[in-house]
Scaffold this motif. Structure first.
Motif, mmCIF file in Angstrom:
data_model
loop_
_atom_site.group_PDB
_atom_site.id
_atom_site.type_symbol
_atom_site.label_atom_id
_atom_site.label_comp_id
_atom_site.label_asym_id
_atom_site.label_seq_id
_atom_site.Cartn_x
_atom_site.Cartn_y
_atom_site.Cartn_z
ATOM 1 N N VAL A 136 0.889 -1.249 -0.196
ATOM 2 C CA VAL A 136 0.002 0.150 -0.031
ATOM 3 C C VAL A 136 0.971 1.309 0.078
ATOM 4 N N GLY A 137 1.992 1.317 0.731
ATOM 5 C CA GLY A 137 2.680 2.565 0.786
ATOM 6 C C GLY A 137 3.577 2.701 -0.434
ATOM 7 N N LEU A 138 4.193 1.798 -0.978
ATOM 8 C CA LEU A 138 4.663 1.693 -2.318
ATOM 9 C C LEU A 138 3.685 2.447 -3.526
ATOM 10 N N ALA A 139 2.307 1.818 -3.441
ATOM 11 C CA ALA A 139 1.429 2.454 -4.386
ATOM 12 C C ALA A 139 1.002 3.813 -4.054
ATOM 13 N N LEU A 140 1.211 4.250 -2.920
ATOM 14 C CA LEU A 140 0.880 5.742 -2.687
ATOM 15 C C LEU A 140 2.110 6.720 -3.237
ATOM 16 N N LEU A 141 3.145 6.055 -3.791
ATOM 17 C CA LEU A 141 4.491 6.610 -4.123
ATOM 18 C C LEU A 141 4.457 6.223 -5.790
ATOM 19 N N VAL A 183 -5.907 1.659 -3.270
ATOM 20 C CA VAL A 183 -5.405 0.500 -2.329
ATOM 21 C C VAL A 183 -5.617 0.803 -0.916
ATOM 22 N N LEU A 184 -5.813 2.017 -0.619
ATOM 23 C CA LEU A 184 -6.009 2.208 1.059
ATOM 24 C C LEU A 184 -7.403 1.533 1.227
ATOM 25 N N PRO A 185 -8.620 1.912 0.751
ATOM 26 C CA PRO A 185 -9.824 1.435 1.265
ATOM 27 C C PRO A 185 -9.876 0.092 1.174
ATOM 28 N N ILE A 186 -9.504 -0.322 -0.174
ATOM 29 C CA ILE A 186 -9.640 -1.898 -0.258
ATOM 30 C C ILE A 186 -8.865 -2.888 1.016
ATOM 31 N N ALA A 187 -7.244 -2.352 1.135
ATOM 32 C CA ALA A 187 -6.791 -2.901 2.081
ATOM 33 C C ALA A 187 -7.349 -2.938 3.652
ATOM 34 N N MET A 188 -8.093 -1.675 3.823
ATOM 35 C CA MET A 188 -8.504 -1.348 5.287
ATOM 36 C C MET A 188 -9.951 -2.113 5.386
ATOM 37 N N LEU A 189 -10.706 -2.220 4.353
ATOM 38 C CA LEU A 189 -11.889 -3.125 4.326
ATOM 39 C C LEU A 189 -11.597 -4.595 4.599
ATOM 40 N N ALA A 190 -10.469 -4.802 3.866
ATOM 41 C CA ALA A 190 -10.007 -6.476 4.048
ATOM 42 C C ALA A 190 -9.676 -6.599 5.534
#
Length: 432
Positions: free
Chosen positions: A192-197, A205-212
């Motif tokens: 997720v962090g790399l995607a933000l870069l 990616v943030l809402p998807i990972a958090m919802l998971a």
């Protein structure tokens, strides 16, 4: 290798066909390619690019398919992008003396990560169904416009790869009474962090990972509290990775412009806006054009949205799309009763991904007229899965044919790619 033959075959087809697109599509004939190239060229010179109003010249873009000479060095309006893709591309630029072909092949290879992640995601939901996973991967890999974009040099390849990896990792966390090991959660946070870069659209990616993580603790209150704590930790890991970029943007562009999007908007004055289109064509005309161009460019509107295969091709693709959607609806009405609770949650996560991508698309088009179907590709794993489920349901009474679904889809889409390249793209760009 025999067990996962569909994946290896799809990857081989993707790399071969993508390489043909790399070789046959002239330089700068992929949207925004000069801007991405100049970003990495600037890094190779030791200069960190900064977007400025002078970076955008509406006289230079879009680049027509018959362009004889392109002053590509003056096209620098991608300087606001997050840096990860370009930093990783800089050694390739230096090693091959700035060869665009080498950079395109590098981008194509990165895009292959997304193909493998799509395959793995479908297998996570439907263990053992390699034909289903292969069919979804074939759609993901060989959609003509997607091949065209992956075979150009741009940060879409890494953005989509990290999105697909996040989806796969998130689906794995949705296991009965288990929210993953510490290693799995740390790897998810790092992805997720790399995607933000990488690109603003990758922030899905943030809402998807958090919802998971929250979904993994759905069964009881104690696990819910634990899951909420895991969300906080995930955010912390992502924050640590993304913070240097945000701090740099705030220092460079000021205000609250952590993504440099405000600076980008100031630079691209003169780009067509949605307000202008609504004023000219009305809301009805706006909606019709949005639907038409989005559909066409999702399947194939090549170059800088200027090379179209023709109405008959689009009509055939529309019929095929509607049929595929209808088959998925039939599967959902009848086949979903066979799903267990974990599969339902995992498919719901894919549905949310598709919804978020659609909302992000509408949000972007509130300001600029950017009806490009590729902006929906962050949810390509979801679309490909729905496609495969619908057609597999149709073939359920013929197990041998269903087992070969991946090969049927691969051959069909590969043939479509070859047709688009040789009969549509190459003739239109022959003068370039």
């Amino acid at each position: 290798m025999r067990r996962h033959l569909p994946l290896f075959a799809v990857m081989a087809a993707y790399l071969v066909l993508g390489s043909l697109f790399v070789a046959r599509v002239p330089a700068w004939q992929v949207p925004d390619e000069p801007g991405h190239y100049n970003y990495v060229a600037s890094l190779a010179r030791g200069v960190w690019p900064v977007i400025e109003p002078s970076d955008w010249d509406p006289k230079l873009v879009p680049i027509g398919p018959d362009a004889q000479s392109v002053p590509y060095e003056r096209i620098t309006y991608q300087d606001h992008q997050p840096p990860l893709f370009y930093l990783l591309s800089t050694p390739v630029f230096a090693l091959f003396s700035g060869s665009l072909t080498a950079l395109r092949l590098w981008s194509l290879l990165i895009g292959g990560i997304g193909v493998a992640a799509c395959y793995a995601a479908v297998l996570t939901i439907f263990p053992g169904r390699t034909s289903l996973a292969g069919a979804a991967a074939a759609v993901y890999a060989l959609l003509p416009q997607h091949v065209h974009i992956m075979a150009g040099f741009n940060n879409d390849s890494m953005s989509e790869a990290l999105l697909a990896l996040t989806v796969w990792q998130s689906l794995r966390l949705l296991r009965p009474r288990h929210d993953g090991t510490l290693r799995e959660r740390l790897l998810l946070g790092a992805t997720v962090g790399l995607a933000l870069l990488t690109k603003a659209q990758a922030y899905l990616v943030l809402p998807i990972a958090m919802l998971a993580l929250l979904g993994a603790g759905w069964e009881d209150r104690e696990r819910w509290t634990h899951a909420f704590n895991q969300v906080i930790r995930l955010g912390g890991v992502a924050l640590l990775i993304g913070a240097p970029l945000w701090a740099r943007n705030l220092s460079t562009y000021g205000g609250t412009d952590i993504l440099a999007l405000q600076a980008h908007n100031r630079a691209v004055v003169g780009q067509p806006t949605s307000a202008d289109l609504v004023a000219k064509a009305g809301l009805g005309g706006y909606a019709v054009k949005m639907a038409r161009v989005t559909f066409q460019s999702f399947w194939g509107q090549f170059g800088w949205m200027t090379v179209l295969p023709g109405d008959r091709i689009y009509q055939a693709l529309l019929a095929f799309t509607l049929l595929s959607a209808a088959l998925f609806v039939v599967w959902w009405l009848h086949g979903r009763v066979l799903l267990d609770p974990t599969q339902r949650r995992r498919l719901m996560l894919l549905a949310l991904l598709a919804l978020f991508a659609l909302l992000a698309y509408f949000w972007y088009n509130l300001q600029f007229e950017q009806f490009q179907g590729r902006y929906l590709y962050p949810a390509l794993t979801a679309y490909a899965t729905a496609f495969a489920l619908g057609w597999s349901w149709l073939l359920r009474r013929w197990p041998r044919v269903d087992a070969a679904l991946w090969l049927i889809v691969l051959l069909m889409f590969a043939g479509l790619d070859v047709y688009m390249l040789l009969r549509v793209i190459a003739p239109a760009m022959r003068a370039a």
